[in-house]
Design an enzyme around this catalytic site. Structure first.
Site, short mmCIF file in Angstrom:
data_model
loop_
_atom_site.label_atom_id
_atom_site.label_comp_id
_atom_site.label_asym_id
_atom_site.label_seq_id
_atom_site.Cartn_x
_atom_site.Cartn_y
_atom_site.Cartn_z
CE LYS A 117 20.46 10.64 -2.47
NZ LYS A 117 20.41 9.75 -1.36
CE LYS A 199 20.11 3.63 -5.38
NZ LYS A 199 21.22 3.97 -4.48
CE LYS A 202 19.39 3.48 3.17
NZ LYS A 202 20.51 4.41 3.28
P1 ATP Z 1 19.30 6.62 -0.52
O1 ATP Z 1 18.00 6.26 -1.13
O2 ATP Z 1 19.19 7.32 0.80
O3 ATP Z 1 20.28 7.25 -1.45
P2 ATP Z 1 20.11 3.99 -0.99
O4 ATP Z 1 19.03 3.03 -0.59
O5 ATP Z 1 20.23 4.35 -2.40
O6 ATP Z 1 20.00 5.29 -0.10
P3 ATP Z 1 22.42 3.22 0.60
O7 ATP Z 1 21.71 2.47 1.65
O8 ATP Z 1 23.05 4.48 0.93
O9 ATP Z 1 21.52 3.40 -0.69
O10 ATP Z 1 23.47 2.24 -0.04
C1 ATP Z 1 24.16 1.32 0.71
C2 ATP Z 1 24.94 0.39 -0.17
O11 ATP Z 1 24.05 -0.43 -0.89
C3 ATP Z 1 25.81 1.07 -1.20
O12 ATP Z 1 26.99 0.32 -1.33
C4 ATP Z 1 25.00 1.02 -2.45
O13 ATP Z 1 25.82 0.96 -3.59
C5 ATP Z 1 24.25 -0.28 -2.27
N1 ATP Z 1 22.94 -0.20 -2.90
C6 ATP Z 1 21.93 0.64 -2.55
N2 ATP Z 1 20.86 0.46 -3.33
C7 ATP Z 1 21.20 -0.54 -4.18
C8 ATP Z 1 20.52 -1.20 -5.25
N3 ATP Z 1 19.29 -0.87 -5.56
N4 ATP Z 1 21.15 -2.19 -5.89
C9 ATP Z 1 22.40 -2.54 -5.55
N5 ATP Z 1 23.10 -1.96 -4.58
C10 ATP Z 1 22.52 -0.96 -3.90
#
Ligand code: ATP
Ligand code: LTN
Length: 333
Positions: A117, A199, A202
């Site tokens: 980040k 990964k 969002k």
């Molecule tokens: P950002 O992009 O803002 O970092 P994010 O989309 O990576 O956000 P969050 O919404 O903060 O992730 O994650 C919420 C939950 O979903 C957490 O428990 C995280 O481990 C899980 N998670 C997020 N992205 C994934 C993914 N691609 N696969 C599996 N689990 C995920």
């Protein structure tokens, strides 16, 4: 002997920093729903965490409300679980300060998410971004959580939380339950449709499927998903990351095993497979989207849910914080 009879406690949260995705659903929320009957569950919308990177205030407010509606639409039941908004429970920020005094600079410097980040937001690397995992530790420890259902990417943070708890307990005697990460076997890491080495996140609109995407958008995103130059639908993470990711999504959506899915698409080529994955996700998400829209039209109900959630959360959090104050040596209020 309250501690012997109480159900095990679960805590988890998601930042309202963007729309929820298929990654957050399969990596986290789907598990949260499954755990509700067997455990005492506390699920949070972590808006204090969201402001570790700059947010537009109106969007943040809208997304926190949408996220609450989505939690319920995905199957979280406010009668069974505590659903609340982090900034409504001041004990999170309070405990976070205290725990920060039991966390090493070096430990926080090693966090992978911080490194990523701070590269993404190189012009705004705040103290909040750095101490993010301390606030996350406060979230978990306030509720004496035994298990923390998260995706693979959050494992390091839960382990740090455990280290902080252990250190505090060592100095002051038993205070916190030591939590463990609870990571799903299927769906722990959903990858981007545009780049299966990253990964699904969002902040990447074409590579990710949002829970509220329309069927035609979902179909398009799966049609365009990056695969490879072969033709066989076979699970092999190293050699075939794109297809393996699609298989993971297909299996997590339908409940089929990888072997069943491979057999189903043997000899069919990628086109038919991608269409089937898109259709499975569309059917999985349809009720979630419809129910979210219905709930968002009923603001009074959503308000009653987050108020009651905050009340119940404050009660539990207050008990832990009072104990911590006593142990550290603060005069009782
Ligand atoms: P950002 O992009 O803002 O970092 P994010 O989309 O990576 O956000 P969050 O919404 O903060 O992730 O994650 C919420 C939950 O979903 C957490 O428990 C995280 O481990 C899980 N998670 C997020 N992205 C994934 C993914 N691609 N696969 C599996 N689990 C995920
Ligand atoms: N860091 C997590 C969100 C989060 C969390 C928590 C998860 C904040 N506090 C407590 C589990 C328990 C994320 O980025 N997904």
């Amino acid at each position: 002997m309250e501690s012997n009879v109480r159900k095990k406690r679960i805590f988890s949260g998601i930042q309202p920093s963007g729309e929820l995705t298929l990654g957050s659903y399969m990596g986290a929320i789907k598990n949260w729903v499954a755990l509700q009957d067997e455990y005492d569950c506390v699920y949070c919308i972590v808006d204090l965490h969201a402001i570790t990177v700059r947010q537009n205030p109106a969007d943040l407010r809208r997304r926190a409300m949408e996220q609450l509606a989505q939690y319920i639409a995905c199957g979280l039941d406010p009668e069974k679980s505590i659903l609340f908004i982090q900034s409504h429970v001041p004990q999170h920020a309070e405990l976070s300060w205290i725990l920060g005094c039991y966390t090493q600079f070096g430990e926080l410097s090693r966090m992978t998410q911080f490194k990523q980040k701070s590269q993404q937001h190189a012009d705004n690397i705040t103290a909040g971004l750095f101490t993010y995992p301390v606030l996350m530790a406060a979230d978990i420890l306030l509720y004496q959580a035994d298990l923390v259902p998260v995706g693979e990417d959050q494992k390091q943070h839960v382990e740090l939380c455990r280290d902080i708890a252990q250190r505090f307990n060592g100095v002051y005697s038993e205070t916190f339950v030591l939590p463990e990460p609870f990571i799903p076997k299927m769906g722990a890491r959903i990858m981007s449709l545009g780049n299966p080495m990253n990964k699904m996140s969002k902040s990447d609109p074409e590579g990710c499927v949002y829970l509220l995407d329309r069927p035609e958008d979902i179909r398009r995103k799966f049609k365009r998903a990056v695969t490879d130059s072969e033709t066989s639908v076979r699970f092999d993470k190293e050699a075939k990351p794109g297809i393996s990711n699609l298989l993971t999504i297909y299996c997590a959506s339908t409940g089929k095993t990888v072997e069943e899915a491979e057999a189903e698409f043997a000899g069919q080529g990628y086109g038919a497979f991608k269409t089937a994955v898109g259709d499975a996700v569309i059917e999985l998400m349809r009720p979630v989207r419809e129910e979210t829209e219905r709930l968002l039209a009923d603001k009074a109900y959503l308000e009653s849910v987050y108020r009651e959630g905050a009340r119940r959360a404050q009660y539990l959090a207050g008990k832990t914080l009072a104990k911590v104050h006593r142990k550290v040596g603060f005069i009782a209020r």
